[in-house]
Enzyme design. Structure first.
Site, PDB file in Angstrom:
ATOM      1  N   ASP A  46       0.842  -1.201   0.000  1.00 36.71           N
ATOM      2  CA  ASP A  46       0.000   0.000   0.000  1.00 36.71           C
ATOM      3  C   ASP A  46       0.880   1.255   0.000  1.00 36.71           C
ATOM      4  O   ASP A  46       0.373   2.377  -0.106  1.00 36.71           O
ATOM      5  CB  ASP A  46      -1.025   0.000   1.141  1.00 36.71           C
ATOM      6  CG  ASP A  46      -0.401  -0.059   2.524  1.00 36.71           C
ATOM      7  OD1 ASP A  46       0.836  -0.173   2.627  1.00 36.71           O
ATOM      8  OD2 ASP A  46      -1.156   0.013   3.513  1.00 36.71           O
ATOM      9  N   SER A  47       2.205   1.068   0.037  1.00 32.67           N
ATOM     10  CA  SER A  47       3.125   2.184  -0.187  1.00 32.67           C
ATOM     11  C   SER A  47       2.903   2.782  -1.575  1.00 32.67           C
ATOM     12  O   SER A  47       3.374   3.882  -1.862  1.00 32.67           O
ATOM     13  CB  SER A  47       4.593   1.713  -0.042  1.00 32.67           C
ATOM     14  OG  SER A  47       4.818   0.558  -0.832  1.00 32.67           O
ATOM     15  N   ASP A  85      -1.031  -6.109  -0.269  1.00 33.93           N
ATOM     16  CA  ASP A  85      -1.392  -5.482   1.008  1.00 33.93           C
ATOM     17  C   ASP A  85      -2.896  -5.285   1.137  1.00 33.93           C
ATOM     18  O   ASP A  85      -3.554  -4.816   0.187  1.00 33.93           O
ATOM     19  CB  ASP A  85      -0.740  -4.094   1.102  1.00 33.93           C
ATOM     20  CG  ASP A  85       0.487  -4.099   1.987  1.00 33.93           C
ATOM     21  OD1 ASP A  85       0.697  -5.072   2.747  1.00 33.93           O
ATOM     22  OD2 ASP A  85       1.255  -3.122   1.920  1.00 33.93           O
ATOM     23  N   LYS A 115      -0.980  -9.305   2.910  1.00 30.02           N
ATOM     24  CA  LYS A 115      -0.242  -8.808   4.079  1.00 30.02           C
ATOM     25  C   LYS A 115      -1.137  -7.829   4.830  1.00 30.02           C
ATOM     26  O   LYS A 115      -1.880  -7.066   4.213  1.00 30.02           O
ATOM     27  CB  LYS A 115       1.060  -8.108   3.664  1.00 30.02           C
ATOM     28  CG  LYS A 115       1.843  -7.551   4.874  1.00 30.02           C
ATOM     29  CD  LYS A 115       3.254  -7.133   4.523  1.00 30.02           C
ATOM     30  CE  LYS A 115       3.346  -5.780   3.851  1.00 30.02           C
ATOM     31  NZ  LYS A 115       2.795  -4.656   4.631  1.00 30.02           N
ATOM     32  N   GLU A 117      -1.260  -5.371   8.749  1.00 28.93           N
ATOM     33  CA  GLU A 117      -0.432  -4.787   9.811  1.00 28.93           C
ATOM     34  C   GLU A 117      -1.043  -5.018  11.186  1.00 28.93           C
ATOM     35  O   GLU A 117      -2.254  -4.860  11.364  1.00 28.93           O
ATOM     36  CB  GLU A 117      -0.268  -3.283   9.564  1.00 28.93           C
ATOM     37  CG  GLU A 117       0.429  -2.970   8.248  1.00 28.93           C
ATOM     38  CD  GLU A 117       0.572  -1.470   8.000  1.00 28.93           C
ATOM     39  OE1 GLU A 117       0.267  -0.660   8.900  1.00 28.93           O
ATOM     40  OE2 GLU A 117       0.994  -1.111   6.884  1.00 28.93           O
ATOM     41  N   GLU A 184       9.404  -4.041  10.781  1.00 31.61           N
ATOM     42  CA  GLU A 184       9.789  -2.729  10.234  1.00 31.61           C
ATOM     43  C   GLU A 184      10.310  -1.812  11.331  1.00 31.61           C
ATOM     44  O   GLU A 184       9.649  -1.601  12.363  1.00 31.61           O
ATOM     45  CB  GLU A 184       8.597  -2.073   9.516  1.00 31.61           C
ATOM     46  CG  GLU A 184       8.971  -0.690   8.952  1.00 31.61           C
ATOM     47  CD  GLU A 184       8.041  -0.182   7.867  1.00 31.61           C
ATOM     48  OE1 GLU A 184       7.143  -0.918   7.432  1.00 31.61           O
ATOM     49  OE2 GLU A 184       8.242   0.981   7.454  1.00 31.61           O
TER      50      GLU A 184
END
Ligand code: KIV
Length: 267
Positions: A46-47, A85, A115, A117, A184
């Site tokens: 999602d970056s 993501d 993925k 978070e 991270e």
């Protein structure tokens, strides 16, 4: 022909001490190049919201955008394992939404895994998704979707109490069924401890040398992101000036009438 990589390959790589190379990709042409180079995992991160769409953070990214970019990457028919993501609010509100949105990244996007978070707090979502046979990569430490809780993008897990909390997060996501976990921006000794304690691979980004693999954002390693360059990034190329030179040459040739030439024309 090279064999398509799966989550089983990552597990084997960890057990044989083979390092795992991961890069982000968001489109067809870069996916073709990155995959030809032999990357193990392509992360449709999602970056994309920051490095492609120009947002200040990843919060505005939508499911529709993630599916669009995942489909573009999949058209490169990569041998790499493709992980997509889950964007902000696509899995945090309820478990049914988490399952549905994870499923859409596979069904519509074509990814092989998702993925998300979070640690202990998000373990129920990881369990719900893996229960319907969708592989989940977890992501703990600096989790960009939690930037407002963290008070910005800062190193996580400093001090004994925070370190214990991160270790608990790592164990919780493994227990919930994650096949790998991104660490991270955490202190290198803590990443080493987590990597030694977990049976699933750890993928570091700003987490030192002891992780089982590393991930970086493609635009960062190519020098294509002018906004800022975090300490953990190594710029392997400066592609920005190369693009500027090509574009400037094109503009000046058009203005001077030097392009197009005969060879670019049809008779
Ligand atoms: O979105 C992303 O690119 C990521 C990586 C930086 C791990 O989550």
């Amino acid at each position: 022909m090279q064999k398509k990589k799966t989550i089983l390959d990552l597990q084997r790589m960890k057990s044989e001490g083979e390092r795992i190379a991961v890069l982000t990709c968001y489109d067809y042409p870069t996916a073709v190049i990155v995959d030809r180079c032999g990357i193990d995992v392509i992360l449709v991160g999602d970056s994309v919201g920051v490095v492609v769409a120009g947002y200040d953070n990843t919060l505005p990214v939508t499911m529709e955008e993630m599916i669009y970019h995942t489909k573009a990457v999949m058209r490169a028919r990569p041998q790499a394992l493709v992980v997509a993501d889950l964007p902000f609010l696509s899995y945090q509100t309820d478990l049914a939404a988490a399952r549905l949105n994870a499923g859409l990244l596979l069904k519509d996007g074509g990814a092989a895994a998702v993925k998300l978070e979070g640690g202990v707090n998000i373990a129920p979502a990881i369990r719900a998704i893996t229960e319907i046979d969708i592989p989940v990569m977890a992501h703990i430490g600096l989790t960009p979707q939690s930037l407002h809780r963290m008070g910005g993008f800062r190193v996580q897990g400093k001090g004994e109490e925070q370190a214990e909390k991160l270790l608990a997060d790592a164990l919780a996501v493994q227990e919930a069924g994650a096949f790998a976990v991104v660490l991270e921006c955490i202190p290198a000794p803590l990443a080493a401890r987590i990597t030694a304690e977990l049976s699933i691979p750890t993928i570091g980004i700003g987490a030192g040398v002891s992780c089982d693999g590393q991930v970086l954002v493609l635009h960062d390693i190519l020098g294509l992101c002018e906004k800022y360059s975090p300490k953990f990034v190594k710029r392997y190329a400066e592609v920005g000036p190369i693009i500027s030179e090509a574009v400037s040459s094109y503009i000046s040739e058009v203005r001077q009438g030097a392009f197009p030439e005969e060879g670019h024309s049809f008779s």
